[in-house]
Motif scaffolding. Structure first.
Motif, PDB file in Angstrom:
ATOM      1  N   ASN A 284      33.771  48.644  26.116  1.00 14.14           N
ATOM      2  CA  ASN A 284      33.854  47.500  24.995  1.00 14.14           C
ATOM      3  C   ASN A 284      34.858  46.327  25.050  1.00 14.14           C
ATOM      4  O   ASN A 284      34.677  45.228  24.639  1.00 14.14           O
ATOM      5  N   PHE A 285      35.843  46.715  26.280  1.00 11.70           N
ATOM      6  CA  PHE A 285      36.820  45.382  26.693  1.00 11.70           C
ATOM      7  C   PHE A 285      36.376  45.027  27.957  1.00 11.70           C
ATOM      8  O   PHE A 285      37.403  45.030  28.878  1.00 11.70           O
ATOM      9  N   LEU A 286      35.194  44.683  28.288  1.00  3.06           N
ATOM     10  CA  LEU A 286      34.906  44.072  29.441  1.00  3.06           C
ATOM     11  C   LEU A 286      35.327  42.641  29.558  1.00  3.06           C
ATOM     12  O   LEU A 286      35.495  42.069  28.541  1.00  3.06           O
ATOM     13  N   PRO A 287      35.621  42.032  30.781  1.00  2.00           N
ATOM     14  CA  PRO A 287      35.465  42.607  32.034  1.00  2.00           C
ATOM     15  C   PRO A 287      36.465  43.321  32.570  1.00  2.00           C
ATOM     16  O   PRO A 287      36.260  43.771  33.817  1.00  2.00           O
ATOM     17  N   VAL A 288      37.682  43.468  32.005  1.00  2.00           N
ATOM     18  CA  VAL A 288      38.813  44.241  32.520  1.00  2.00           C
ATOM     19  C   VAL A 288      39.109  45.498  32.332  1.00  2.00           C
ATOM     20  O   VAL A 288      39.659  46.137  32.969  1.00  2.00           O
ATOM     21  N   ARG A 289      38.412  46.079  31.389  1.00  2.00           N
ATOM     22  CA  ARG A 289      38.547  47.390  30.931  1.00  2.00           C
ATOM     23  C   ARG A 289      39.702  47.707  30.523  1.00  2.00           C
ATOM     24  O   ARG A 289      40.165  48.953  30.643  1.00  2.00           O
ATOM     25  N   CYS A 290      40.739  46.794  29.769  1.00  2.00           N
ATOM     26  CA  CYS A 290      41.961  47.086  29.198  1.00  2.00           C
ATOM     27  C   CYS A 290      41.752  47.319  27.607  1.00  2.00           C
ATOM     28  O   CYS A 290      41.410  46.341  27.019  1.00  2.00           O
TER      29      CYS A 290
ATOM     30  N   MET B 120      44.591  39.453  30.714  1.00  2.00           N
ATOM     31  CA  MET B 120      44.344  39.726  32.124  1.00  2.00           C
ATOM     32  C   MET B 120      43.138  38.973  32.580  1.00  2.00           C
ATOM     33  O   MET B 120      43.108  38.556  33.639  1.00  2.00           O
ATOM     34  N   ALA B 121      42.119  38.806  31.853  1.00  4.21           N
ATOM     35  CA  ALA B 121      40.918  38.076  32.321  1.00  4.21           C
ATOM     36  C   ALA B 121      41.164  36.675  32.577  1.00  4.21           C
ATOM     37  O   ALA B 121      40.774  36.346  33.772  1.00  4.21           O
ATOM     38  N   ASP B 122      41.872  36.149  31.760  1.00  7.08           N
ATOM     39  CA  ASP B 122      42.256  34.647  31.969  1.00  7.08           C
ATOM     40  C   ASP B 122      42.955  34.769  33.303  1.00  7.08           C
ATOM     41  O   ASP B 122      42.785  33.714  34.170  1.00  7.08           O
ATOM     42  N   TYR B 123      44.037  35.521  33.382  1.00  8.35           N
ATOM     43  CA  TYR B 123      44.768  35.560  34.802  1.00  8.35           C
ATOM     44  C   TYR B 123      43.893  35.681  35.864  1.00  8.35           C
ATOM     45  O   TYR B 123      44.077  35.020  36.807  1.00  8.35           O
ATOM     46  N   ILE B 124      43.165  36.726  35.844  1.00  4.72           N
ATOM     47  CA  ILE B 124      42.205  36.874  37.302  1.00  4.72           C
ATOM     48  C   ILE B 124      41.429  35.558  37.431  1.00  4.72           C
ATOM     49  O   ILE B 124      41.414  35.181  38.565  1.00  4.72           O
ATOM     50  N   GLY B 125      40.749  34.974  36.260  1.00  2.80           N
ATOM     51  CA  GLY B 125      40.053  33.896  36.639  1.00  2.80           C
ATOM     52  C   GLY B 125      40.934  32.810  37.350  1.00  2.80           C
ATOM     53  O   GLY B 125      40.484  32.126  38.225  1.00  2.80           O
ATOM     54  N   GLN B 126      42.228  32.730  36.999  1.00  7.50           N
ATOM     55  CA  GLN B 126      43.122  31.596  37.603  1.00  7.50           C
ATOM     56  C   GLN B 126      43.424  31.991  38.798  1.00  7.50           C
ATOM     57  O   GLN B 126      43.237  31.042  39.969  1.00  7.50           O
ATOM     58  N   VAL B 127      43.440  33.233  39.374  1.00  9.51           N
ATOM     59  CA  VAL B 127      43.597  33.704  40.618  1.00  9.51           C
ATOM     60  C   VAL B 127      42.414  33.295  41.251  1.00  9.51           C
ATOM     61  O   VAL B 127      42.412  32.860  42.525  1.00  9.51           O
ATOM     62  N   ARG B 128      41.190  33.929  40.953  1.00  5.33           N
ATOM     63  CA  ARG B 128      39.860  33.439  41.502  1.00  5.33           C
ATOM     64  C   ARG B 128      39.776  32.186  42.032  1.00  5.33           C
ATOM     65  O   ARG B 128      39.635  31.622  43.088  1.00  5.33           O
ATOM     66  N   ASP B 129      40.158  31.224  40.902  1.00  8.76           N
ATOM     67  CA  ASP B 129      40.126  29.737  41.420  1.00  8.76           C
ATOM     68  C   ASP B 129      41.092  29.077  42.203  1.00  8.76           C
ATOM     69  O   ASP B 129      40.770  27.931  42.908  1.00  8.76           O
TER      70      ASP B 129
ATOM     71  N   GLY C 275      46.985  31.265  64.969  1.00  5.42           N
ATOM     72  CA  GLY C 275      45.925  30.421  64.499  1.00  5.42           C
ATOM     73  C   GLY C 275      45.913  30.461  62.986  1.00  5.42           C
ATOM     74  O   GLY C 275      46.771  31.385  62.512  1.00  5.42           O
ATOM     75  N   VAL C 276      44.828  29.761  62.546  1.00  3.08           N
ATOM     76  CA  VAL C 276      44.565  29.903  60.931  1.00  3.08           C
ATOM     77  C   VAL C 276      43.180  30.568  60.815  1.00  3.08           C
ATOM     78  O   VAL C 276      42.428  30.092  61.343  1.00  3.08           O
ATOM     79  N   LEU C 277      43.275  31.429  60.026  1.00  3.95           N
ATOM     80  CA  LEU C 277      41.997  32.017  59.545  1.00  3.95           C
ATOM     81  C   LEU C 277      41.875  31.801  57.918  1.00  3.95           C
ATOM     82  O   LEU C 277      42.647  32.459  57.147  1.00  3.95           O
ATOM     83  N   ALA C 278      40.685  31.490  57.726  1.00  2.41           N
ATOM     84  CA  ALA C 278      40.112  31.567  56.193  1.00  2.41           C
ATOM     85  C   ALA C 278      38.964  32.370  56.022  1.00  2.41           C
ATOM     86  O   ALA C 278      37.828  31.922  56.673  1.00  2.41           O
ATOM     87  N   ALA C 279      39.107  33.445  55.554  1.00  8.63           N
ATOM     88  CA  ALA C 279      38.111  34.580  55.502  1.00  8.63           C
ATOM     89  C   ALA C 279      37.048  34.155  54.757  1.00  8.63           C
ATOM     90  O   ALA C 279      37.162  33.517  53.859  1.00  8.63           O
ATOM     91  N   LYS C 280      35.703  34.508  55.195  1.00 10.87           N
ATOM     92  CA  LYS C 280      34.503  34.210  54.555  1.00 10.87           C
ATOM     93  C   LYS C 280      33.962  35.549  53.700  1.00 10.87           C
ATOM     94  O   LYS C 280      34.579  36.493  54.027  1.00 10.87           O
ATOM     95  N   GLY C 281      32.935  35.492  52.971  1.00 15.85           N
ATOM     96  CA  GLY C 281      32.388  36.689  52.511  1.00 15.85           C
ATOM     97  C   GLY C 281      32.743  36.445  51.052  1.00 15.85           C
ATOM     98  O   GLY C 281      33.194  35.487  50.365  1.00 15.85           O
ATOM     99  N   ARG C 282      31.969  37.682  50.138  1.00 16.93           N
ATOM    100  CA  ARG C 282      32.369  37.639  48.808  1.00 16.93           C
ATOM    101  C   ARG C 282      33.135  39.206  48.534  1.00 16.93           C
ATOM    102  O   ARG C 282      32.921  39.968  48.757  1.00 16.93           O
ATOM    103  N   HIS C 283      34.191  38.655  47.847  1.00 20.19           N
ATOM    104  CA  HIS C 283      35.289  39.594  47.410  1.00 20.19           C
ATOM    105  C   HIS C 283      35.922  39.561  46.084  1.00 20.19           C
ATOM    106  O   HIS C 283      35.842  38.492  45.285  1.00 20.19           O
ATOM    107  N   ASP C 284      36.340  40.699  45.553  1.00 17.51           N
ATOM    108  CA  ASP C 284      36.919  40.709  44.270  1.00 17.51           C
ATOM    109  C   ASP C 284      38.377  40.072  44.296  1.00 17.51           C
ATOM    110  O   ASP C 284      39.123  40.328  45.135  1.00 17.51           O
ATOM    111  N   PRO C 285      38.551  39.206  43.364  1.00 21.53           N
ATOM    112  CA  PRO C 285      39.916  38.449  43.242  1.00 21.53           C
ATOM    113  C   PRO C 285      40.960  39.556  42.513  1.00 21.53           C
ATOM    114  O   PRO C 285      41.905  39.339  42.778  1.00 21.53           O
ATOM    115  N   CYS C 286      40.277  40.675  42.049  1.00 27.97           N
ATOM    116  CA  CYS C 286      41.053  41.837  41.725  1.00 27.97           C
ATOM    117  C   CYS C 286      40.307  43.108  41.517  1.00 27.97           C
ATOM    118  O   CYS C 286      39.263  42.855  40.971  1.00 27.97           O
TER     119      CYS C 286
END
Length: 414
Positions: A195-201, A210-219, A351-362
């Motif tokens: 009932n406490f999605l998306p973070v499950r806390c 927590m959700a707001d913080y993860i969103g900021q990190v993702r952005d 060198g410098v690497l910017a990884a591609k792909g789809r990944h969880d911010p948390c």
């Protein structure tokens, strides 16, 4: 190795971007009702693409039972389960820079060092896709534990970065000293957690922060870690195999085998180091005999329990009948799309690497069912070992210094 357990044994297979992932479960008792519908709910809770703060990889993670059941009943033979990788994008990893440079803090370099060859796409076996087999196997273990002993396993998010559900204070240096936390462990269930999605806390204010913080990190194209707490209720007493396979050691092994884990504590954990022994000790008290335990064992025998539970339900490496609870720490995901400096595999240039792909911010929200699954596998395996010990003892005359065995052959009433 890719196999976990001694009696209830699970072997997982598959890489992040291969055709399928899955597992073989050996040692499941025969005669238990089991279909894909028993397994799919946990698979769905684990799958990617659940919300805006998880990886957008769109996998349905539909589990298919390949063997070990007939007409919805387990046969006692190995159960094979498979999940297809439907939304794989190996081309995301085909950039030449990713062939030249290992991703910082990822398993690219260590896998190459170990095997002399590495998966060309994604993290291979180090990817969280591997945990699909664990969750499928854990769902089978959970069903037996629930049917046979009423065991309930629930995990939930307790921190993301510096945002805590139960922050340590001078009065409560460890959650085990906090009445609100201990009361939560007695009642929390998965429906409430979800009932406490998306973070499950399971705390409205903390969940939102927590959700707001993860969103900021993702952005910011970055990542963040956190902790998951798990409680196992109605665990039979007497489980655990001292000296090297104590219950807390088995749980630690299981949890630290999950990708991205960096820490484990049981009961009062590290915070328990800050209180006196006179405060930390769990006094024994007489526990009332419940109708459920009498019905299960046939013996109206009282048991001891503890007034407090700083031990986390385990003493001397053996479960004491109180709820088992522990916390697992997850690091920030290593793969981020932010540019980072690194060296070539040969080490001859930077060198410098910017990884591609789809990944969880948390990874923490999706790790909840994985923690539950591994907890179920540990309890199931230890339960079957203990049942074998009790069954063997039944063939011997009862001695005065031993506890009389239950009529059903397993005196492990809850």
């Amino acid at each position: 190795m890719s196999t976990f357990g001694k009696v209830f044994r699970v072997t997982t297979y598959g890489e992040s971007h291969c055709r399928s992932v899955g597992c073989i479960v050996d040692g499941c008792p025969p005669g238990m009702p089991l279909t894909e519908d028993d397994i799919q709910p946990q698979m769905t809770r684990r799958r990617p693409g659940q919300s805006a703060i998880t990886t957008p990889r769109n996998e349905k993670d539909r589990v298919m039972i390949q063997s070990g059941t007939e007409k919805g009943i387990t046969l006692g033979t190995p159960i094979g389960m498979m999940v297809l990788n439907e939304d794989q994008r190996p081309k995301d990893y085909g950039d030449k820079t990713m062939d030249m440079y290992p991703r910082p803090s990822h398993a690219d370099w260590t896998y190459l060092e170990k095997y002399g060859v590495k998966a060309s796409s994604g993290g291979g076996r180090s990817s969280a896709r591997e945990t699909i087999g664990r969750v499928a196997a854990g769902a089978i273990a959970e069903k037996y534990l629930k049917m046979a002993y009423g065991v309930e396993i629930t995990a939930f998010t307790t921190s993301v970065g510096g945002v805590h559900m139960f922050p340590p204070t001078a009065e409560y240096p460890t959650p085990s000293q906090n009445p609100a936390f201990m009361n939560l462990l007695q009642t929390i269930d998965r429906d409430t957690v979800d009932n406490f999605l998306p973070v499950r806390c399971p705390d409205e204010e903390a969940n939102e922060k927590m959700a707001d913080y993860i969103g900021q990190v993702r952005d910011a194209h970055d990542s963040i870690g956190g902790t998951v707490t798990c409680v196992i209720r109605n665990v039979p007493s007497g489980l655990g195999e001292p000296c090297f396979d104590k219950m807390e050691a088995e749980l630690a092994h299981a949890m630290l085998s999950i990708p991205a884990t960096k820490g484990f504590e049981i009961g009062s954990g590290f915070g328990g180091c800050e209180v006196l022994g006179s405060v930390h000790n769990d006094p024994f008290i007489r526990a009332p005999v419940t109708e459920e335990s009498v019905a299960k064992t046939g013996i109206p025998r009282s048991k001891l329990t503890t007034k407090t539970n700083n031990s986390g339900g385990v003493q001397g490496g053996i479960t004491n009948g109180a709820p088992v609870y522990f916390r697992v720490a997850f690091k920030p995901p290593a793969t981020i799309s932010q540019a980072q400096t690194t060296a070539t595999y040969e080490g001859d240039a930077e060198g410098v690497l910017a990884a591609k792909g789809r990944h969880d911010p948390c990874v923490v929200p999706r790790a909840v069912p994985i923690v539950e699954a591994m907890a179920a596998l540990v309890v199931m395996d230890n339960l079957m070992q203990q049942m074998a010990r009790h069954a063997a003892r039944l063939q011997l005359p009862t001695l005065k210094q031993t506890v009389p065995p239950a009529e059903n052959g397993v005196s492990m009433d809850t």
